[in-house]
Enzyme design. Structure first.
Site: not given
Ligand code: PAF
Length: 286
Positions: A32, A37, A153, A158
């Site tokens: 999505y 991205h 970021q 994460q």
């Molecule tokens: O940030 C995300 O979309 C997810 O946490 C990842 C890094 C793809 C892991 O599933």
């Protein structure tokens, strides 16, 4: 562009690329896709010969109470967006879309855990979340064998946790954290923004306003986290009267240690539920 759905085919693609002396950058996503991205994919293209984007809505990082089934999906659109972002380079690119049953066979029982960095902020609220993230990304690294990995970021904890995992496990991967991409009004791009109706979308900017308020206060010489937090809470309530603030936190951007005073390297992060949708955002204050 190759669309690869099996782990074996992905491994063989990676081996072929390595044999040809080509470097690979991976961009792990849950699909999505949005401009955030796309910016990661474009960054990956600058870093390596081959870009592999992975699309996998990872069940292991959702708690039973969370929105796995509801998580938005649109594979065809994702493929189009990646193709458009890569242009001619999509000839050398691949999208890896594994199946959940291949990534997690029924008797799956091996987990990758980063201990301390996951004990605060998102990790404290979502106790099994990061173990799901680290495990799936370790698996993706093992399957894709990238030279470079690119993360955003916006999910800064994460990124820190995955950066630590990459170093601790000795993956020979250049780890890149790319800046947050925002809407015109400042809202951080997120797949979850798709959940909002028009009113919710207006109110969602509350997080950005709050972070800007913090930045202005720090610029004006205020460094105590208490008054900054109170002002941020007021801004959020003024923008979104029904918002539920999960946390507003100040941490050292390298160690995640809690900070009661904003000093060099302090990052402010927050999680807020706007009309039922939980958003996170962050900003380095100094
Ligand atoms: O940030 C995300 O979309 C997810 O946490 C990842 C890094 C793809 C892991 O599933």
């Amino acid at each position: 562009m190759k669309i690869i759905r099996s782990i074996k085919s992905m491994q063989s693609f990676s081996r072929q690329m390595a044999a040809k002396g080509k470097t690979t950058a991976v961009v792990p996503t849950m699909g999505y896709l949005h401009e955030g991205h796309v910016s990661l994919v474009s960054r990956a293209q600058k870093e390596a010969d081959v870009v592999v984007t992975t699309i996998f809505v990872n069940p292991a990082q959702f708690a039973p109470s969370e929105d796995l089934a509801r998580y938005p999906r649109d594979e065809k659109r994702d493929i189009r967006l990646i193709e458009a972002a890569l242009g001619k380079a999509s000839k050398n690119a691949a999208i890896f879309i594994p199946k959940a049953e291949d990534m997690y066979p029924a008797d799956f029982e091996t987990w990758v855990i980063v201990e301390k960095l996951t004990s605060v902020l998102e990790g404290a609220r979502r106790p099994t979340h990061f173990r799901g993230v680290t495990t799936v990304v370790a698996k993706l690294f093992n399957i894709v064998r990238p030279d470079v990995a690119v993360f955003g970021q916006k999910d800064f904890q994460q990124a820190m946790v995955l950066g630590r995992m990459t170093r601790d496990l000795g993956y020979p991967i250049k780890f890149i954290v790319a800046p947050t991409v925002r809407e015109e009004d400042g809202l951080a791009k997120s797949s979850r923004n798709a959940y909002f109706d028009e009113q919710g979308r207006w109110e969602a900017v509350a997080l950005y306003y709050a972070l800007q308020t913090a930045r202005e206060m720090v610029k004006a010489g205020i460094s105590a986290a208490g008054p900054i937090t109170r002002e941020m809470q007021a801004v959020i309530r003024a923008t979104s009267p029904t918002a539920e603030i999960d946390y507003i936190a100040f941490n050292d951007a390298k160690t995640l240690e809690n900070r009661t005073e904003v000093s060099k390297g302090t990052i402010c992060s927050l999680a807020v539920r706007i009309r039922g949708v939980r958003l996170i955002d962050n900003l380095k204050l100094k």
